[in-house]
Design a protein around this motif. Structure first.
Motif: not given
Length: 198
Positions: A121-122, A127-129, A138-139, A190-192
């Protein structure tokens, strides 16, 4: 420990309201002569001692237990009587089991199999970022929080297992009480993340 409603045989999600406890009745005054604030302050002091690496956890909380026993806020005999020994023995037995899994190489085999079946996942988050042009923090924080938020099962964390024995919860009780907590914590996460990392 009796965890059923009298005459019904049904288990209670909040069994402490129905069962006789040494925290109620004539023992209440004996257990808390200084009020509820003193034990909370002593326990908070133990947490701070561990947080600032002044003392190892086992010594710090052992000292907390001795202080509470010395001030009369904890009756050791009654405390030991309330312990759920089958759960404690199970947790203690899992320590050598974990060591055996590690030393025999079974942990490496299982980890390799999971990496082969499931994508890491990391690296995927990084890669997505990179693809969308944003910072990966954040991810990565979202992945860490997602792995840590577990209120739906009694086996996700050893604290859940301990409370399952102490409160006589069933597996379904964790789902009933855990889903609103999971939603609330996820929304806060999510807010944090948006407030501090985006």
């Amino acid at each position: 420990m009796c965890c059923t409603y009298p005459g019904t045989g049904r288990r209670s999600m909040m069994p402490w309201k129905r069962r006789k406890s040494y925290l109620s009745g004539p023992n209440r005054r004996r257990l808390r002569p200084n009020g509820a604030g003193a034990p909370v302050l002593v326990f908070a002091a133990g947490v701070l001692i561990v947080a600032f690496n002044i003392m190892p956890p086992e010594l710090a909380f052992g000292l907390v237990t001795l202080v509470l026993a010395g001030t009369g806020d904890l009756i050791l005999r009654k405390g030991f009587a309330e312990l759920n020994w089958p759960i404690l023995i199970m947790l203690a037995a899992m320590i050598p089991l974990g060591s055996a899994v590690e030393t025999t190489g079974a942990a490496v085999v299982m980890a390799t199999g999971l990496v082969f079946v499931l994508p890491p996942e990391s690296p995927m988050a990084i890669g997505v970022a990179s693809a969308v042009g944003m910072a990966p923090q954040p991810l990565l924080i979202a992945i860490a929080l997602g792995a840590s938020i577990d209120f739906l099962t009694p086996i996700g964390h050893h604290n859940n297992t301990v409370f399952m024995g102490l409160a006589c919860y069933r597996f379904i009780d964790f789902i009933r009480a855990g889903w609103p907590v999971t939603i609330a914590v996820s929304l806060c996460a999510v807010v944090s993340i948006f407030a501090f990392w985006v």
